[in-house]
Design a protein around this motif. Structure first.
Motif, PDB file in Angstrom:
ATOM      1  N   ILE A 547       0.866  -1.167   0.000  1.00 16.70           N
ATOM      2  CA  ILE A 547       0.000   0.000   0.000  1.00 16.70           C
ATOM      3  C   ILE A 547       0.910   1.226   0.000  1.00 16.70           C
ATOM      4  O   ILE A 547       1.813   1.339   0.829  1.00 16.70           O
ATOM      5  CB  ILE A 547      -0.932   0.023   1.224  1.00 16.70           C
ATOM      6  N   LEU A 548       0.678   2.143  -0.930  1.00 12.45           N
ATOM      7  CA  LEU A 548       1.530   3.327  -1.071  1.00 12.45           C
ATOM      8  C   LEU A 548       0.752   4.579  -0.702  1.00 12.45           C
ATOM      9  O   LEU A 548      -0.472   4.641  -0.843  1.00 12.45           O
ATOM     10  CB  LEU A 548       2.026   3.466  -2.523  1.00 12.45           C
ATOM     11  N   SER A 549       1.478   5.585  -0.242  1.00 15.05           N
ATOM     12  CA  SER A 549       0.854   6.898  -0.095  1.00 15.05           C
ATOM     13  C   SER A 549       0.512   7.416  -1.482  1.00 15.05           C
ATOM     14  O   SER A 549       1.149   7.055  -2.481  1.00 15.05           O
ATOM     15  CB  SER A 549       1.796   7.864   0.627  1.00 15.05           C
ATOM     16  N   ASP A 550      -0.513   8.264  -1.561  1.00 11.91           N
ATOM     17  CA  ASP A 550      -0.952   8.745  -2.862  1.00 11.91           C
ATOM     18  C   ASP A 550       0.152   9.497  -3.595  1.00 11.91           C
ATOM     19  O   ASP A 550       0.284   9.405  -4.820  1.00 11.91           O
ATOM     20  CB  ASP A 550      -2.195   9.616  -2.722  1.00 11.91           C
ATOM     21  N   MET A 551       0.988  10.236  -2.847  1.00  5.25           N
ATOM     22  CA  MET A 551       2.098  10.949  -3.492  1.00  5.25           C
ATOM     23  C   MET A 551       3.118   9.980  -4.063  1.00  5.25           C
ATOM     24  O   MET A 551       3.592  10.152  -5.186  1.00  5.25           O
ATOM     25  CB  MET A 551       2.755  11.895  -2.491  1.00  5.25           C
ATOM     26  N   LEU A 552       3.467   8.934  -3.323  1.00  6.48           N
ATOM     27  CA  LEU A 552       4.426   7.949  -3.831  1.00  6.48           C
ATOM     28  C   LEU A 552       3.871   7.252  -5.061  1.00  6.48           C
ATOM     29  O   LEU A 552       4.621   6.967  -6.008  1.00  6.48           O
ATOM     30  CB  LEU A 552       4.761   6.937  -2.741  1.00  6.48           C
ATOM     31  N   GLU A 577       9.583  -8.680  -6.611  1.00  2.00           N
ATOM     32  CA  GLU A 577       8.499  -8.067  -7.374  1.00  2.00           C
ATOM     33  C   GLU A 577       7.236  -8.155  -6.525  1.00  2.00           C
ATOM     34  O   GLU A 577       6.776  -9.244  -6.192  1.00  2.00           O
ATOM     35  CB  GLU A 577       8.295  -8.794  -8.711  1.00  2.00           C
ATOM     36  N   VAL A 578       6.681  -6.996  -6.180  1.00  2.00           N
ATOM     37  CA  VAL A 578       5.542  -6.952  -5.256  1.00  2.00           C
ATOM     38  C   VAL A 578       4.415  -6.146  -5.891  1.00  2.00           C
ATOM     39  O   VAL A 578       4.656  -5.060  -6.438  1.00  2.00           O
ATOM     40  CB  VAL A 578       5.951  -6.316  -3.901  1.00  2.00           C
ATOM     41  N   PRO A 579       3.184  -6.647  -5.831  1.00  2.00           N
ATOM     42  CA  PRO A 579       2.064  -5.888  -6.417  1.00  2.00           C
ATOM     43  C   PRO A 579       1.646  -4.724  -5.516  1.00  2.00           C
ATOM     44  O   PRO A 579       1.769  -4.776  -4.294  1.00  2.00           O
ATOM     45  CB  PRO A 579       0.949  -6.932  -6.512  1.00  2.00           C
ATOM     46  N   VAL A 580       1.145  -3.670  -6.163  1.00  2.00           N
ATOM     47  CA  VAL A 580       0.544  -2.547  -5.438  1.00  2.00           C
ATOM     48  C   VAL A 580      -0.932  -2.848  -5.277  1.00  2.00           C
ATOM     49  O   VAL A 580      -1.645  -3.068  -6.260  1.00  2.00           O
ATOM     50  CB  VAL A 580       0.742  -1.222  -6.209  1.00  2.00           C
ATOM     51  N   THR A 581      -1.398  -2.873  -4.031  1.00  2.00           N
ATOM     52  CA  THR A 581      -2.781  -3.258  -3.773  1.00  2.00           C
ATOM     53  C   THR A 581      -3.666  -2.092  -3.351  1.00  2.00           C
ATOM     54  O   THR A 581      -4.880  -2.255  -3.236  1.00  2.00           O
ATOM     55  CB  THR A 581      -2.833  -4.340  -2.679  1.00  2.00           C
ATOM     56  N   GLY A 582      -3.082  -0.927  -3.114  1.00  2.00           N
ATOM     57  CA  GLY A 582      -3.916   0.199  -2.704  1.00  2.00           C
ATOM     58  C   GLY A 582      -3.111   1.473  -2.513  1.00  2.00           C
ATOM     59  O   GLY A 582      -1.879   1.445  -2.414  1.00  2.00           O
ATOM     60  N   LEU A 583      -3.821   2.593  -2.478  1.00  2.00           N
ATOM     61  CA  LEU A 583      -3.233   3.909  -2.223  1.00  2.00           C
ATOM     62  C   LEU A 583      -3.968   4.541  -1.044  1.00  2.00           C
ATOM     63  O   LEU A 583      -5.195   4.400  -0.920  1.00  2.00           O
ATOM     64  CB  LEU A 583      -3.343   4.825  -3.442  1.00  2.00           C
ATOM     65  N   VAL A 584      -3.229   5.225  -0.179  1.00  2.00           N
ATOM     66  CA  VAL A 584      -3.838   5.886   0.975  1.00  2.00           C
ATOM     67  C   VAL A 584      -3.486   7.360   0.962  1.00  2.00           C
ATOM     68  O   VAL A 584      -2.494   7.775   0.357  1.00  2.00           O
ATOM     69  CB  VAL A 584      -3.375   5.242   2.309  1.00  2.00           C
ATOM     70  N   LYS A 585      -4.306   8.143   1.645  1.00  2.00           N
ATOM     71  CA  LYS A 585      -4.136   9.597   1.694  1.00  2.00           C
ATOM     72  C   LYS A 585      -3.151   9.959   2.800  1.00  2.00           C
ATOM     73  O   LYS A 585      -3.337   9.578   3.956  1.00  2.00           O
ATOM     74  CB  LYS A 585      -5.482  10.272   1.959  1.00  2.00           C
ATOM     75  N   GLU A 586      -2.104  10.705   2.431  1.00  2.00           N
ATOM     76  CA  GLU A 586      -1.142  11.218   3.410  1.00  2.00           C
ATOM     77  C   GLU A 586      -0.652  12.581   2.956  1.00  2.00           C
ATOM     78  O   GLU A 586      -0.602  12.863   1.754  1.00  2.00           O
ATOM     79  CB  GLU A 586       0.050  10.263   3.588  1.00  2.00           C
ATOM     80  N   PHE A 587      -0.299  13.416   3.918  1.00  2.00           N
ATOM     81  CA  PHE A 587       0.159  14.764   3.601  1.00  2.00           C
ATOM     82  C   PHE A 587       1.631  14.971   3.926  1.00  2.00           C
ATOM     83  O   PHE A 587       2.134  16.089   3.783  1.00  2.00           O
ATOM     84  CB  PHE A 587      -0.678  15.795   4.362  1.00  2.00           C
ATOM     85  N   ALA A 588       2.316  13.928   4.369  1.00  2.00           N
ATOM     86  CA  ALA A 588       3.739  14.055   4.703  1.00  2.00           C
ATOM     87  C   ALA A 588       4.480  12.805   4.251  1.00  2.00           C
ATOM     88  O   ALA A 588       4.048  11.678   4.508  1.00  2.00           O
ATOM     89  CB  ALA A 588       3.934  14.260   6.209  1.00  2.00           C
ATOM     90  N   GLY A 589       5.605  13.005   3.561  1.00  2.00           N
ATOM     91  CA  GLY A 589       6.458  11.898   3.180  1.00  2.00           C
ATOM     92  C   GLY A 589       5.920  11.079   2.016  1.00  2.00           C
ATOM     93  O   GLY A 589       4.825  11.302   1.490  1.00  2.00           O
ATOM     94  N   ASN A 591       5.534   7.214   1.755  1.00  2.00           N
ATOM     95  CA  ASN A 591       5.651   6.006   2.563  1.00  2.00           C
ATOM     96  C   ASN A 591       5.001   4.807   1.883  1.00  2.00           C
ATOM     97  O   ASN A 591       4.104   4.957   1.046  1.00  2.00           O
ATOM     98  CB  ASN A 591       5.007   6.233   3.938  1.00  2.00           C
ATOM     99  N   ALA A 592       5.466   3.618   2.282  1.00  2.00           N
ATOM    100  CA  ALA A 592       4.907   2.366   1.777  1.00  2.00           C
ATOM    101  C   ALA A 592       4.601   1.460   2.966  1.00  2.00           C
ATOM    102  O   ALA A 592       5.303   1.492   3.984  1.00  2.00           O
ATOM    103  CB  ALA A 592       5.887   1.685   0.816  1.00  2.00           C
ATOM    104  N   TYR A 593       3.552   0.659   2.828  1.00  2.00           N
ATOM    105  CA  TYR A 593       3.097  -0.174   3.943  1.00  2.00           C
ATOM    106  C   TYR A 593       2.792  -1.586   3.453  1.00  2.00           C
ATOM    107  O   TYR A 593       2.452  -1.804   2.283  1.00  2.00           O
ATOM    108  CB  TYR A 593       1.841   0.423   4.585  1.00  2.00           C
ATOM    109  N   MET A 594       2.907  -2.549   4.384  1.00  2.00           N
ATOM    110  CA  MET A 594       2.524  -3.936   4.129  1.00  2.00           C
ATOM    111  C   MET A 594       1.963  -4.521   5.413  1.00  2.00           C
ATOM    112  O   MET A 594       2.185  -3.989   6.513  1.00  2.00           O
ATOM    113  CB  MET A 594       3.732  -4.785   3.689  1.00  2.00           C
ATOM    114  N   ASP A 595       1.254  -5.598   5.254  1.00  2.00           N
ATOM    115  CA  ASP A 595       0.904  -6.396   6.422  1.00  2.00           C
ATOM    116  C   ASP A 595       2.199  -6.927   7.042  1.00  2.00           C
ATOM    117  O   ASP A 595       3.107  -7.382   6.342  1.00  2.00           O
ATOM    118  CB  ASP A 595       0.002  -7.553   6.011  1.00  2.00           C
ATOM    119  N   LYS A 596       2.297  -6.858   8.360  1.00  2.00           N
ATOM    120  CA  LYS A 596       3.557  -7.201   9.038  1.00  2.00           C
ATOM    121  C   LYS A 596       3.967  -8.661   8.767  1.00  2.00           C
ATOM    122  O   LYS A 596       5.139  -8.946   8.484  1.00  2.00           O
ATOM    123  CB  LYS A 596       3.401  -6.963  10.539  1.00  2.00           C
ATOM    124  N   MET A 597       3.024  -9.560   8.810  1.00  2.00           N
ATOM    125  CA  MET A 597       3.361 -10.961   8.552  1.00  2.00           C
ATOM    126  C   MET A 597       3.760 -11.164   7.089  1.00  2.00           C
ATOM    127  O   MET A 597       4.655 -11.970   6.787  1.00  2.00           O
ATOM    128  CB  MET A 597       2.175 -11.854   8.923  1.00  2.00           C
TER     129      MET A 597
END
Length: 787
Positions: A547-552, A577-589, A591-597
């Protein structure tokens, strides 16, 4: 003085109120231009000079532990001019009068020989002596914020042992013009400081004798940064290298570069808006002035003045008014730029920071203004030039009579006579009415723009620190730790909830696009650090994928369903090689996120964490802070309240001070537009109003016709101004947004109400002035025939 010049000054004196208003609008645009451009050039020149004199590095790299013998191989990398190795460690600090723990970055200084790169500038005191582990030169911003002086001591946890460090000097470095603590999105000089200490002392404290963990390098002229980074990464990879990066990605340099970008946007967008409004206002004033002086134009041509002389006469009127505005704006802009340099001196730490006036900037500002004014008034001047003398000698033909909409609908009998006259005037002269209303709408839009920063900053703080990030404390570990750390943290004083995370530095690639960032692995419970979509709804984190920030996402030009190449810069440094599964709204930085497991599976590692978010009982915060200060595994602590305070003292305070200037300018424009509209309407309709007085209308009834028309135009203009203001704010957002920070496009009801209120107040004051002029009408003089 020629006859035309005498007429010029008589015309200027006759329209002195309008001329002053237009001059102030122009002065606002010139002032913003001079302030923004001169501050921009001043910052760039100061940064460039300091970087050159202090030998600021072009490339930076960190690793776990590399042998000192590797330095010779680093020197042989093609494209490198100078290279220096050092020791750099982040530690927890206990500062007097500071409740929560601070973070200190310890950086080694060579014991023998001079420092080659990122040279220290001593503001006071001396350098730390070789082998003295209790001496340090400390960053000026940290000392100023905590009221520390040479001779004071600070307690630090060095490799699990508490040590007292004595401040022997206060210094500056090009590497930390703007100090950012690890994991922070805003600078916090109170809770982050840089300590330059003896290399041998740091090596002994962290078991790094004959080794290093940080590299800085400068490039030869024409050297390829990409090739140098690739070679340094190759050499450091066996020793835990986490990826070299260029100066553009260095935190302090990047922050200042974004500030310069925002100043460039301010120098382009804000003056363009002000000057467009001024040019439009001049166009309206001149076109109506020419309409009122039809007979004078005919007389001038009859007396032998050619059309170019007549046209230049009216153009000189516009230039003269603009020149007054340019002079006022240049002086005001210089004063504002001096004030801005004082503000920047509090945020950016340079050895010298003195603003000096630049005539070239002032000349550019005045030149652009004159060009805008000339272009804005050409149509009006062309009307004077092409008006035939015979036609000009006759008064303008009256409008063709036709029934108004009210009369056609049969509701006119419900309106008083004055209201019917107002509607008739507006409907029969739709272009003039539209231009008048549009002029007032411009003032509303600039008021919206002036207050926009307050709305945006308030929403950004609310979204970032209270809606998305709801934790009280962020604890960063020295190294990745097993899951038992959650149990340990949960039993610390005052801790009510714990959510651990795994952070990994990475490079993300999409075709030729590359960005260095980190992937944060979030656990199944995400109440303290939430990912939100554009509607502020918590986003679902799938069991696989990024999951990526909308800016990234915009930077890498990817959308959900696309694949990214993930190059891990830590540990085994795998490439995936990892698929992008979503974009989230952020106003700083970015950033990229994944499920911890999912992140653990990707890295083929056990379940570990290198940080945790805590919710804390406010009554027991101090006990928690005291415990964390003495915890060896803790590398840093970030407190949300401190982050909010730091944001307000840096980004918000800086932006809001700039916005206060815009609000003042916007008020000037609002009064200028409305006053000009009222005065021009009075000049055009003075004969008509005097006629009504003669046939029996009272002063109040006559005033109601003109002032009612002004009020109706203002009411129509307010929603138009909202739409134009939204467009202006959108342009400002597009110019100010950067990868580090984005400004939300938020216009609050309070902002809209304030803009409407100022416009109505301006209409009321203008109406009172015009009402007095109506009472002073010379009925006999006005009624003299013009044909």
């Amino acid at each position: 003085m020629t006859a035309l010049n005498r007429k010029l000054f008589r015309d200027l004196l006759h329209m002195k109120g309008q001329a002053v208003a237009i001059s102030l609008v122009i002065a606002s645009g010139v002032a913003v231009f001079v302030m923004a451009v001169s501050t921009l050039q001043f910052l760039k020149a100061t940064q460039s000079t300091y970087n050159e004199r202090a030998r600021f590095a072009h490339v930076f790299a960190n690793c776990t532990r590399a042998p000192g013998t590797l330095l010779e191989r680093l020197r042989e990398v093609p494209g490198i001019s100078s290279v220096e190795t050092r020791i750099s460690k982040d530690v927890t600090l206990d500062v007097e009068d500071l409740d929560e723990p601070a973070i200190g970055r310890l950086i080694s200084v060579p014991d023998r020989g001079p420092q080659l790169l990122n040279l220290l500038y001593l503001r006071s005191g001396r350098m730390a002596q070789a082998g003295k582990g209790d001496e340090a030169v400390v960053s000026e911003a940290f000392c100023d914020s905590n009221k520390l002086e040479v001779g004071d001591t600070v307690t630090a946890v060095l490799n699990g042992t508490q040590e007292h460090i004595r401040i022997v000097g206060i210094g500056l470095s090009p590497e930390y013009i703007f100090g950012m603590r690890p994991g922070a999105i805003v600078p916090d000089d109170r809770r982050f400081g840089v300590f330059w200490m003896s290399e041998s002392a740091l090596a002994a404290a962290f078991d790094l004798e004959g080794a290093f963990n940080s590299v800085t390098a400068t490039l030869l002229h024409g050297g390829s940064e990409a090739i140098v980074i690739e070679q340094i990464d190759h050499l450091l990879k066996p020793y835990g290298g986490v990826g070299a990066y260029g100066r553009a990605d260095q935190t302090s340099y990047r922050f200042l570069s974004d500030e310069i970008k925002q100043l460039r946007a301010m120098a382009l967008v804000a003056p363009s808006i002000f000057l467009s409004v001024a040019a439009f206002l001049l166009h309206v004033v001149l076109s109506r002035q020419i309409s009122l002086q039809r007979e004078q134009i005919a007389a001038l041509k009859a007396f032998g003045y050619n059309k170019w002389e007549v046209g230049f006469h009216y153009l000189k009127l516009a230039i003269l008014v603009s020149s007054i505005g340019c002079l006022i704006g240049t002086g005001l802009g210089t004063w504002l730029a001096t004030g801005m340099s004082t503000i920047y001196a509090q945020f950016y730490r340079f050895p010298t920071f003195h603003y000096s006036f630049d005539w070239e900037v002032a000349l550019w500002g005045c030149g652009v203004t004159m060009l805008a004014v000339v272009l804005g008034t050409l149509q009006s001047v062309h009307k004077a030039v092409t008006l035939p003398p015979a036609e000009a000698m006759r008064p303008e033909p009256p409008p063709v009579f036709r029934r108004t909409i009210l009369e056609r609908l049969g509701v006119d009998r419900f309106f008083p006579q004055s209201a019917r006259m107002i509607f008739r005037e507006l409907e029969r002269k739709p272009i003039k009415s539209l231009l008048s209303s549009l002029g007032i709408a411009c003032s509303v839009s600039v008021m919206i723009l002036g207050n926009f920063g307050v709305d945006a900053i308030s929403y950004l703080i609310e979204f970032q620190f209270f809606i998305a990030q709801r934790h009280d404390v962020n604890v960063i570990f020295i190294e990745a730790t097993n899951t038992s750390v959650e149990f340990d943290l949960a039993h610390l004083p005052g801790v009510m909830n714990v959510e651990s995370y795994r952070g990994v530095p990475v490079k993300l690639r999409s075709g030729h696009l590359v960005r260095r960032t980190s992937i944060m692995g979030l656990g199944p419970q995400r109440d303290l650090y939430r990912l939100l979509d554009a509607s502020e709804t918590p986003a679902r984190v799938p069991p696989d994928g990024l999951i990526l920030s909308d800016m990234l996402g915009r930077v890498l030009q990817v959308e959900p369903g696309d694949y990214l190449t993930v190059e891990v810069l830590d540990g085994e440094r795998g490439v995936y090689e990892v698929p992008v599964t979503g974009l989230v709204k952020e106003f700083a930085g970015t950033n990229a996120y994944m499920d911890k497991m999912a992140l653990h599976r990707l890295l083929e590692e056990p379940v570990v964490s290198n940080g945790a978010f805590l919710m804390v009982d406010p009554a027991r915060e101090q006990a928690l802070y005291d415990t964390l200060k003495e915890t060896p595994r803790v590398a840093g602590v970030s407190v949300r309240s401190a982050a909010v305070e730091g944001f307000q003292k840096t980004i918000a305070e800086n932006q809001l001070k700039m916005q206060s200037f815009n609000i003042i300018f916007a008020c000037v424009i609002a009064f200028g537009m409305v006053y000009n509209t009222a005065r021009i309407s009075l000049a055009e309709r003075s004969r008509e109003l005097a006629t009504l007085r003669v046939i029996g209308f009272t002063r109040g009834e006559v005033s109601m016709i003109l002032l009612g028309e002004l009020a109706l135009l203002a009411v129509i203009a307010i929603p138009m101004g909202y739409a134009i203001g939204y467009t202006f704010c959108m342009l400002m957002v597009m110019g100010f947004n950067s990868e580090m920070y984005r400004i939300p496009l938020i216009i609050s009801p309070a902002n809209m109400a304030f803009a409407a209120m100022i416009t109505l107040i301006a209409s009321l004051i203008s109406g009172l002035v015009v009402r007095r002029k109506i009472d002073e009408l010379d009925l006999v003089g006005v009624l003299k025939a013009r044909d």
